[in-house]
Scaffold this motif. Structure first.
Motif, short mmCIF file in Angstrom:
data_model
loop_
_atom_site.label_atom_id
_atom_site.label_comp_id
_atom_site.label_asym_id
_atom_site.label_seq_id
_atom_site.Cartn_x
_atom_site.Cartn_y
_atom_site.Cartn_z
N GLY A 88 44.29 17.36 -20.74
CA GLY A 88 43.33 17.50 -19.73
C GLY A 88 42.66 15.98 -19.41
N SER A 89 41.41 16.01 -18.96
CA SER A 89 40.81 14.59 -18.40
C SER A 89 39.39 14.77 -18.79
CB SER A 89 41.09 14.46 -17.00
OG SER A 89 40.42 15.61 -16.27
N LEU A 90 38.72 13.42 -18.87
CA LEU A 90 37.40 13.38 -19.12
C LEU A 90 36.82 12.43 -18.36
CD1 LEU A 90 35.31 14.32 -21.40
CD2 LEU A 90 35.90 12.05 -22.60
N THR A 91 35.87 12.60 -17.59
CA THR A 91 35.03 11.99 -16.58
C THR A 91 33.77 11.58 -17.06
OG1 THR A 91 36.21 13.01 -14.68
CG2 THR A 91 34.35 11.64 -14.34
N LEU A 92 33.66 10.03 -17.45
CA LEU A 92 32.76 9.61 -18.20
C LEU A 92 31.94 8.42 -17.52
CD1 LEU A 92 31.10 9.09 -20.87
CD2 LEU A 92 33.06 7.35 -21.41
N GLY A 93 30.49 8.89 -17.38
CA GLY A 93 29.69 7.72 -16.74
C GLY A 93 29.10 6.86 -17.83
N ALA A 94 28.81 5.74 -17.42
CA ALA A 94 28.13 4.69 -18.29
C ALA A 94 27.27 3.49 -17.79
CB ALA A 94 29.13 4.16 -19.36
N ILE A 95 26.32 3.26 -18.20
CA ILE A 95 25.48 1.77 -17.67
C ILE A 95 26.31 0.84 -18.34
CG2 ILE A 95 23.36 3.10 -17.70
CD1 ILE A 95 22.56 1.77 -20.42
N ALA A 96 26.00 -0.60 -17.65
CA ALA A 96 26.80 -1.58 -17.95
C ALA A 96 26.80 -2.07 -19.34
CB ALA A 96 26.18 -2.87 -16.81
N SER A 126 21.13 4.35 -14.47
CA SER A 126 20.72 5.80 -15.32
C SER A 126 20.35 6.77 -14.34
CB SER A 126 19.80 5.49 -16.52
OG SER A 126 20.11 4.57 -17.16
N LEU A 127 19.86 6.72 -13.12
CA LEU A 127 19.27 7.63 -12.53
C LEU A 127 20.57 8.23 -11.68
CD1 LEU A 127 17.02 9.15 -11.38
CD2 LEU A 127 16.56 7.59 -9.57
N ASN A 128 21.26 7.48 -11.34
CA ASN A 128 22.31 8.02 -10.76
C ASN A 128 23.34 8.94 -11.54
OD1 ASN A 128 21.46 6.98 -8.40
ND2 ASN A 128 22.96 5.05 -8.35
N LEU A 129 23.50 8.33 -12.65
CA LEU A 129 24.52 9.04 -13.61
C LEU A 129 24.05 10.50 -13.98
CD1 LEU A 129 25.55 6.02 -15.92
CD2 LEU A 129 26.77 7.07 -14.18
N LEU A 130 22.45 10.31 -14.10
CA LEU A 130 21.81 11.50 -14.53
C LEU A 130 21.94 12.50 -13.14
CD1 LEU A 130 19.89 13.28 -16.34
CD2 LEU A 130 18.06 12.48 -14.86
N SER A 131 22.12 12.27 -12.12
CA SER A 131 22.25 13.21 -11.10
C SER A 131 23.66 13.52 -10.71
CB SER A 131 21.89 12.23 -9.65
OG SER A 131 20.66 12.16 -9.77
N ALA A 132 24.57 12.71 -11.24
CA ALA A 132 26.02 12.90 -11.29
C ALA A 132 26.33 14.06 -12.37
CB ALA A 132 26.85 11.88 -11.36
N ILE A 142 26.70 8.12 -20.72
CA ILE A 142 25.86 7.36 -21.64
C ILE A 142 24.96 6.53 -20.90
CG2 ILE A 142 25.84 5.49 -23.40
CD1 ILE A 142 28.70 6.11 -23.82
N MET A 143 23.51 6.72 -20.96
CA MET A 143 22.43 6.21 -20.28
C MET A 143 21.30 5.84 -20.81
SD MET A 143 21.70 9.68 -18.13
CE MET A 143 19.86 9.04 -17.64
N ILE A 144 20.38 5.41 -20.35
CA ILE A 144 18.89 5.29 -20.82
C ILE A 144 18.15 6.43 -20.71
CG2 ILE A 144 16.60 3.95 -20.85
CD1 ILE A 144 18.30 1.78 -19.46
N ARG A 145 17.45 7.02 -21.71
CA ARG A 145 16.68 8.25 -21.72
C ARG A 145 15.73 8.34 -20.79
NH1 ARG A 145 15.32 12.42 -25.31
NH2 ARG A 145 16.23 11.23 -27.22
N PRO A 146 15.68 9.38 -19.69
CA PRO A 146 15.07 9.44 -18.47
C PRO A 146 13.22 9.31 -19.06
CG PRO A 146 16.65 10.81 -18.34
CD PRO A 146 16.64 10.38 -19.68
N PHE A 258 8.62 -2.43 -28.51
CA PHE A 258 8.87 -0.99 -27.85
C PHE A 258 10.45 -1.00 -27.63
CE2 PHE A 258 8.40 -4.34 -24.42
CZ PHE A 258 9.18 -3.83 -23.46
N HIS A 259 10.86 0.02 -27.29
CA HIS A 259 12.43 0.39 -27.41
C HIS A 259 12.69 1.01 -26.26
CE1 HIS A 259 11.15 -0.35 -31.45
NE2 HIS A 259 12.15 -0.47 -31.83
N ARG A 260 14.01 1.05 -25.80
CA ARG A 260 14.50 1.93 -24.88
C ARG A 260 15.52 2.75 -25.68
NH1 ARG A 260 19.39 -0.74 -21.00
NH2 ARG A 260 20.70 -1.27 -22.81
N GLU A 261 15.93 3.93 -25.43
CA GLU A 261 16.63 4.97 -25.92
C GLU A 261 18.03 5.17 -25.37
OE1 GLU A 261 13.56 7.37 -28.84
OE2 GLU A 261 14.44 8.43 -26.93
N LEU A 262 19.10 4.92 -25.94
CA LEU A 262 20.38 5.03 -25.27
C LEU A 262 20.77 6.37 -25.66
CD1 LEU A 262 22.23 3.26 -23.53
CD2 LEU A 262 23.62 2.93 -25.42
N VAL A 263 21.16 7.24 -24.71
CA VAL A 263 21.47 8.69 -24.91
C VAL A 263 22.70 9.12 -24.24
CG1 VAL A 263 19.02 9.39 -24.99
CG2 VAL A 263 20.15 9.47 -22.71
#
Length: 306
Positions: A88-96, A126-132, A142-146, A258-263
């Motif tokens: 099969g296939s896996l379609t994966l989104g990721a921030i830079a 991240s926002l576009n990846l979340l919507s996708a 893989i993106m930043i926690r909203p 302070f931190h950002r969370e990668l999720v």
């Protein structure tokens, strides 16, 4: 009945139909309907219902134990024993920063484990990846926690916490991050991005009016702009190993850090799929952190702001 048994386990773990529905992406009435269907299938009530509450009875507790065993067997049935069993296939989104950070090693591991699987990588913010992911266009991202609640159909799993630091040109004097932020132009992490909102919150909490400067979303570009002398910036430390040639001075924020969370974001309905589970295992086995990559290109100082 597999879906109903999965929902039953969520009810048992979380205690209410509402909480279970939020986990599996169903309304409370849909969870109730599934539980009634399961009760009809096994031929006995599984809950003691009083008003709006429902508590597992003895038969329900027995059903939970047996459903756990059945689902474990089912997952083994769906998981290939040999690498060539994955297709099969896996379609994966990721921030830079994920594309140049944890993702390459994970994809190498995936290819070695399941060479027949085709992987498509979709870059994005991240926002576009979340919507996708929400729209079903991506299997996971893989993106930043909203900074807001995600749709109940989505599942969010923490991958890493990345501390923010202040970066400045090598020849810029001064070791107080807050003073440098007050005095120098700010090469700003796009305030509309999830990570940029964290910077905006920090500046507001410290009552700092940032001097106008550049504003952009790419961390590697921010590092280069600061190295060129265009100002200072607050970025997650992960961004410092994106550009090895760029030499900047790094000041940690001490107790103000302070931190950002990668999720990892995916749909609840898919999180137990064998290929999804395999990728999560590959991702968890990368063994690299931002602090292990690119350290030779940096000059770092610790600072405890007053």
């Amino acid at each position: 009945m597999i879906r109903e048994m999965k929902t039953l386990l969520s009810v048992a773990q979380l205690g209410t139909f509402v909480a279970a529905g939020n986990r599996v992406g169903l309304t409370q009435s849909a969870v109730s309907a599934q539980m009634r269907s399961l009760e009809q299938a096994v031929g006995t009530p599984l809950f003691e219902r009083t008003g709006r509450t429902a508590t597992l009875n003895a038969a329900g507790q027995r059903a939970v134990r047996m459903a756990t065993e059945i689902l474990q067997i089912y997952e083994r049935l769906c998981t290939p024993e040999q690498p060539d069993g994955y297709h099969g296939s896996l379609t994966l989104g990721a921030i830079a920063s994920a594309q140049t950070g944890m993702l390459p090693a994970a994809l190498v591991h995936l290819r070695e484990t399941a060479p027949q699987v085709q992987t498509k990588l979709v870059p994005g913010v991240s926002l576009n990846l979340l919507s996708a992911v929400d729209a079903g266009e991506l299997d996971l991202a893989i993106m930043i926690r909203p900074p807001f609640a995600v749709p109940k159909e989505l599942r969010v799993e923490l991958l890493a916490q990345e501390p923010f630091v202040l970066i400045c040109p090598l020849d810029l004097p001064g070791d107080d991050p807050l003073q440098l932020l007050r005095d120098q132009p700010l090469v700003r992490y796009d305030r509309h991005s999830f990570g940029g909102r964290l910077v905006s919150n920090f500046l507001r909490e410290q009552r700092i009016e940032a001097r106008a400067g550049l504003e952009l979303d790419e961390l590697d570009a921010i590092v280069r702009m600061v190295a060129a002398g265009l100002g200072v910036s607050l970025i997650p430390r992960a961004g410092l190993w994106l550009q090895q040639p760029a030499r900047v001075r790094v000041l940690e924020l001490g107790p103000l850090t302070f931190h950002r969370e990668l999720v990892l974001v995916l749909r609840h309905a898919q999180h137990r799929q064998p290929l999804i589970q395999l990728f999560r295992q590959c991702l968890g086995g990368t063994g690299e952190t931002a602090d292990q990559i690119g350290g030779d290109a940096l000059t770092t100082r610790r600072h405890s702001p007053s």
